[in-house]
Structures are given as C-alpha cells and as structure tokens.
Design an enzyme around this catalytic site. Sequence first.
Site, PDB file in Angstrom:
ATOM      1  N   ASN A  28       0.657  -1.140  -0.057  1.00 50.01           N
ATOM      2  CA  ASN A  28      -0.057   0.070  -0.049  1.00 50.01           C
ATOM      3  C   ASN A  28       0.941   1.157   0.009  1.00 50.01           C
ATOM      4  O   ASN A  28       0.173   2.329  -0.387  1.00 50.01           O
ATOM      5  CB  ASN A  28      -0.885  -0.032   1.310  1.00 50.01           C
TER       6      ASN A  28
ATOM      7  N   CYS B  41      -2.357   6.170   5.256  1.00 50.60           N
ATOM      8  CA  CYS B  41      -3.616   5.302   5.369  1.00 50.60           C
ATOM      9  C   CYS B  41      -3.737   4.567   6.564  1.00 50.60           C
ATOM     10  O   CYS B  41      -4.767   4.160   6.952  1.00 50.60           O
ATOM     11  CB  CYS B  41      -3.962   4.615   3.970  1.00 50.60           C
TER      12      CYS B  41
HETATM   13  N1  PMP Z   1      -4.311  -3.921   3.753  1.00 47.97           N
HETATM   14  C1  PMP Z   1      -3.997  -2.952   3.001  1.00 47.97           C
HETATM   15  C2  PMP Z   1      -2.626  -3.450   2.068  1.00 47.97           C
HETATM   16  C3  PMP Z   1      -4.408  -1.780   3.052  1.00 47.97           C
HETATM   17  O1  PMP Z   1      -3.845  -0.810   2.030  1.00 47.97           O
HETATM   18  C4  PMP Z   1      -5.625  -1.405   3.951  1.00 47.97           C
HETATM   19  C5  PMP Z   1      -6.017  -0.032   3.867  1.00 47.97           C
HETATM   20  N2  PMP Z   1      -5.166   1.269   3.877  1.00 47.97           N
HETATM   21  C6  PMP Z   1      -5.867  -2.197   4.749  1.00 47.97           C
HETATM   22  C7  PMP Z   1      -5.441  -3.582   4.557  1.00 47.97           C
HETATM   23  C8  PMP Z   1      -7.164  -2.037   5.673  1.00 47.97           C
HETATM   24  O2  PMP Z   1      -8.172  -1.965   4.924  1.00 47.97           O
HETATM   25  P1  PMP Z   1      -9.393  -1.296   5.787  1.00 47.97           P
HETATM   26  O3  PMP Z   1      -9.091   0.037   6.591  1.00 47.97           O
HETATM   27  O4  PMP Z   1     -10.680  -0.846   4.696  1.00 47.97           O
HETATM   28  O5  PMP Z   1      -9.930  -2.219   6.830  1.00 47.97           O
END
Ligand code: PMP
Length: 363
Positions: free
Chosen positions: A132, A305
């Site tokens: 990510n 994120c």
């Molecule tokens: N795994 C990855 C690779 C992500 O990029 C993200 C969100 N940034 C998540 C898990 C978590 O996703 P969520 O916040 O929608 O649960």
Amino acid sequence: MRDRYFDNASTTPLDPGVWAEMEPWLKDEWGNPSSLHSVGRRAAAAVEVARMRLAELVDADDPAEIVFTSGATEANNWLAGGHPQPVFSPYEHSSVEAPFRAAGGRMAEAHGWTLASPAGPTSLLSVVLVNNETGAIPDLRAWFDPDLDPGAGADRLHRDLTQAAGKMPLHDHWYDFGSFSSHKLYGPKGIGAMHLRGGSAPAPMLKGGGQEMGLRSGTLNVPAIVGFGAAAAIALERMGEDRSLAADCREAVLEGLTSVSDLRLNAHTQNSPFILSVSFLGLEAQPLAEELDAQGFQVSTGAACSSRGTEPSLLLSRLGLSDDWNRGTVRISFGRFNTREAAERLGRCMAEAVDRLRRLGGR
Ligand code: PMP
C-alpha cells in the site's frame, strides 16, 4: 474536485454506478436477509448477487467461499487468530502485522522485495499482493513457487488483496485466503470480505445468529454489500481502462518532476501502476502535502492510510532508506476519476513546491 484527488490508495470516491444500485436498499428496501418472508427473501437474493460478483472478481470457484466482513482489517485480524505462530512478510499493512505479532507470529527474512527461503515449517504465511505504500508486488517464489512445489514453504498462504482487487487480474496469484475492502474500489466503506479458497475457514469470528455460514454472525449490512458487489462488477468491466489511465497519470506526474534534483522513486520492477512513491532528499513531506492540498491536490505522506502520524515509514526504513530521504516521501495514488491533465498539473505544482520549500529550508 475528484480529478485532483490523488490519495486513492487510502480510499476512493463512490462510483455513481455503485450509488445507483445502493440507493433503493437505503430507501425502499429494509429487509433482513435472514427473514423468511418476501421482504427478507428479496434482501437475501440481493446479497447473493453481490457474493457472486465478488466471487467473479477474485476468481473463486464457488460464491460460498466469500465471507463478508467490515473490511480488510477485520478479515486480517480474524485469520491471525486461527493459526499458531504465523509468519508475515516485512511488507504487510499494520492490520496484518499487529495481529500476527499478537498471535506469536514472526516476520519473514527478505532481501529488498524478495522473500528469503523459509527458516522452518510454518502453518500460515501472509504476503501482501500489492504493497500500500509503494505499489510493489513482492516476490515470494522462495516460499511458493507454483512451478516447483506449491505449498513447500507454508501449509497455507494468505494474500492481502486490498490494493489489488479490482485493479489487476488475480487468477495468476494463487492463495488460500484473500482479504479485501470495498472502499478501495469505489464502493462504500465499512464492508469487505475474506475469500476462503476451497472453503477452508478459521474458527468462527462472531458467534450468534449463524449468518455467513456460521463464521460471522450478525445481521448483514445489505446496502453496503449491494454496493460492494456493484463496485466489483464495475471494476472487472473497467479494469483495462482503469489501469491504462493510472499508468498514464503516473507517467505524467513523473514527467512533471524531471527537473527536480535529489529525488528517488520507491518502486520495484513489479509495481502497480496505481501507486507512485517518491522521496525528496532533505525535505519534510508534511508541508509539501499541505501546500499541494492548498492548491486542491490531495496526496499522502508515507503510510498515511494507516495512521495520522508523521513518523518516517517503517517499511521504507526496513528497505534501507535513510531518514533524510524517508521523511520526504509522498505517496501519489491514482484512480478512476483522475485525468491526465490533472496529473500533469500535479507534477508541475509538486516540482514548484519542492523547489520553494527547499529554498525556504536553505537547500
Ligand atoms: N491492507 C492494505 C494493504 C491496505 O492498504 C489497507 C487500507 N489502507 C488495509 C489492509 C485495511 O483496510 P480497511 O481499513 O478497509 O480495513
């Protein structure tokens, strides 16, 4: 406005086609899919259509292999609890690394983006499909080489598909467990899924009414599930178009940055076109992101994120990036509503902002 939003790895805007399918389920339909009367049966049917669309997205043999969760974080946490001493790669999102550590797991050895050979027998290995922060696609052939002995490294393989689902074909990437979130592919937030390939499941996550094949009890969030299904169908249909737009935008931003000195690209030879990570030596990323925001462009710093912190990225320091580069890292992530023109403007504005901030900082 959406064309200048370059933080699509954090979350994406809702696609209008998704909203169109969700709206009736927020306004006119209220059924509980577990109810046996006609109102409930309509809701149950809508959930099953969504499950089928998700099965198609991840190339599942059977829609029953898809279990709805509140998102990838929940799916990742669920999985971690079900396996003794799991192993995770150094490239994982915190929603894998933290629960895997808490379950007594350990981090796999690696060189750059390549996992080193397994140190011993392992029940479960977790490796993100697309990282990510940089968009890199890690190489896990030392553990799982389909041409040699699939499954030699670990009994089971988990892939966090969050940045990959709907953005690349998945049929070449085998796994036992795959987790992903709707809001990364233009669907609503608060809904995600775990793909349990072959139906092999960890112990039930939530006990109660027995929904989701008894694995996750609780009344289903029908509007969100319908939206997730619609998002999956649109993503499959538009995948080629979305990918070439992202590649175009990525190239346009990089072109805008050609005049900037002391810049490095944090990319791997195998990389998603949807994410561009660049570091500017000696610069703090936060003021740069703020200046761009003031001009109408949203980008993120480091691993924004997963936290609001301004600490240098743990991932990039694991990969050997020194702090004076790491602190000046921004992530630009592309999506369906960007345009090449907006990406060109972002590249130019970023080059000017870097120059200005460096002059202010005496560099
Ligand atoms: N795994 C990855 C690779 C992500 O990029 C993200 C969100 N940034 C998540 C898990 C978590 O996703 P969520 O916040 O929608 O649960």
